[in-house]
Design an enzyme around this catalytic site. Sequence first.
Site, PDB file in Angstrom:
ATOM      1  N   THR A  24     -10.431  28.398  10.371  1.00 13.20           N
ATOM      2  CA  THR A  24      -9.501  28.381   8.811  1.00 13.20           C
ATOM      3  C   THR A  24     -10.490  28.406   7.096  1.00 13.20           C
ATOM      4  OG1 THR A  24      -8.209  26.971   9.813  1.00 13.20           O
ATOM      5  CG2 THR A  24      -7.685  26.874   7.771  1.00 13.20           C
ATOM      6  N   GLU A  25      -9.641  29.420   6.487  1.00 16.14           N
ATOM      7  CA  GLU A  25     -10.557  29.528   5.269  1.00 16.14           C
ATOM      8  C   GLU A  25      -8.961  29.338   4.551  1.00 16.14           C
ATOM      9  OE1 GLU A  25     -13.316  32.736   7.088  1.00 16.14           O
ATOM     10  OE2 GLU A  25     -12.398  33.336   4.836  1.00 16.14           O
ATOM     11  N   PHE A  76     -10.554  22.695   6.191  1.00 15.55           N
ATOM     12  CA  PHE A  76     -10.103  21.716   7.075  1.00 15.55           C
ATOM     13  C   PHE A  76     -10.680  22.026   8.219  1.00 15.55           C
ATOM     14  CE2 PHE A  76      -6.651  22.766   3.634  1.00 15.55           C
ATOM     15  CZ  PHE A  76      -5.898  21.197   3.658  1.00 15.55           C
ATOM     16  N   GLN A  90      13.033   3.025  10.676  1.00 11.11           N
ATOM     17  CA  GLN A  90      14.450   2.590  10.089  1.00 11.11           C
ATOM     18  C   GLN A  90      14.657   1.645  11.105  1.00 11.11           C
ATOM     19  OE1 GLN A  90      15.764   4.277   7.879  1.00 11.11           O
ATOM     20  NE2 GLN A  90      17.544   3.777   7.575  1.00 11.11           N
ATOM     21  N   HIS A 116      13.915  -0.884  12.190  1.00 11.20           N
ATOM     22  CA  HIS A 116      12.621  -1.601  11.188  1.00 11.20           C
ATOM     23  C   HIS A 116      13.043  -2.554  10.710  1.00 11.20           C
ATOM     24  CE1 HIS A 116       9.054  -0.719  15.227  1.00 11.20           C
ATOM     25  NE2 HIS A 116       8.927  -1.957  14.618  1.00 11.20           N
ATOM     26  N   GLU A 150      -2.935  23.773  14.149  1.00  9.83           N
ATOM     27  CA  GLU A 150      -2.819  24.770  15.393  1.00  9.83           C
ATOM     28  C   GLU A 150      -1.363  25.906  15.223  1.00  9.83           C
ATOM     29  OE1 GLU A 150      -4.433  23.483  19.142  1.00  9.83           O
ATOM     30  OE2 GLU A 150      -5.247  22.012  18.238  1.00  9.83           O
TER      31      GLU A 150
END
Length: 381
Positions: free
Chosen positions: A124-125, A154, A336, A338, A363
Amino acid sequence: MVELTAEQRDIKMAAQEFAEKEFRDIARELEAKEEFDDRIWKKTAENGFLAVFVPEEYGGQGLGHFEQCLILEEFARVDLGITHQIDSTFFGAQFILFNGTEEQKKKYLPPVCEGKWRIGMASTEPEAGSDVASIATTATKDGDYYVLRGNKVFITNCTTSDFLVVLCVTTPEAKRKHERLGAIVVDTKSPGYEATTWHGKLSLRCSTTGEVAFNDMRVPRENLLGEEGKGFYYLMDFFNHTRLGVAAFGVGTAQGALDKAVAHVKKRKQFGATLAALGVVQTKIAEMGTMVETARSLLYRAALKADRGEIDPALVAMSKWYASEVAVKVADEAIQLHGGSGILVEYDVEHYWRDAKVLEIFEGTKEIEKLLIGRRLLGLH
């Protein structure tokens, strides 16, 4: 549902017990500090959980990607941040296994399986994320060396990896954009390598992520993996295997969140009864459980086909996309259920949602996965 062999059931149980013992009590502390404890990585290696798909002659267990997925699923069921950091120590091993020479496999794979070296990927760039073919980092030939110039972002373990498999432009004269790239193994201790760690991530906080700069870095030409101009195609094949691991992350994360939700609604009382006695809660749990089992079935089918040498890119993409989406949805519903307690760290459920979100991005974003699936189904690939 796939029927596991006795050996596979043992592997799954061993992974579950290991994660509960080694991850549970320390996970939130590591996340708060945004750091990792390498002793966990070493113990993972000692227990034979690293890169189990690597053949025995190269230091691995000689199992399959299916067994690796079983391990990652159980690890992620407890904590995805730690799981990702462990997985990232051998992220790149498949690339070498599929495309390296015998000498390269024997050099890099055994130390990775033994927990002595970390190896990662750098593709990745800043201007080349989903559009991999637009990678701009260059590898210019200079005698027996390549001179690398460019930046990556990343990159997991950018400051801790011993080696990175770097995707870069090796044949700029190629007529087709996809035939410009090559893959080169880079020693991160070499002059010209510079890495910076990022902080403040939503997800995977104990996993090291950052950016890399190659400043006229000289790398021996013998470090080329496979052929020049084939890097893009090698990477696609690599993703067809590693995306299975991401799907396993998703299934495990979703199962972990579901486990928390079930335990909570059985205990929490409102309106004179436990939440589990309420029909609306029962239907919600039913929906969550069905999504998890569906995602697991997709993953297992795709992984078993891959181990038979029957790679189905559309099925892999379905598995990665769906499992990631299920992880987000199930984790959201678990919070939710909880109520207000769900957003508190002490209830150990909110991290499932935060960590799940990144699965829809790295990915291959969910949009890219859907595009791949659609093209395959329409015969446009």
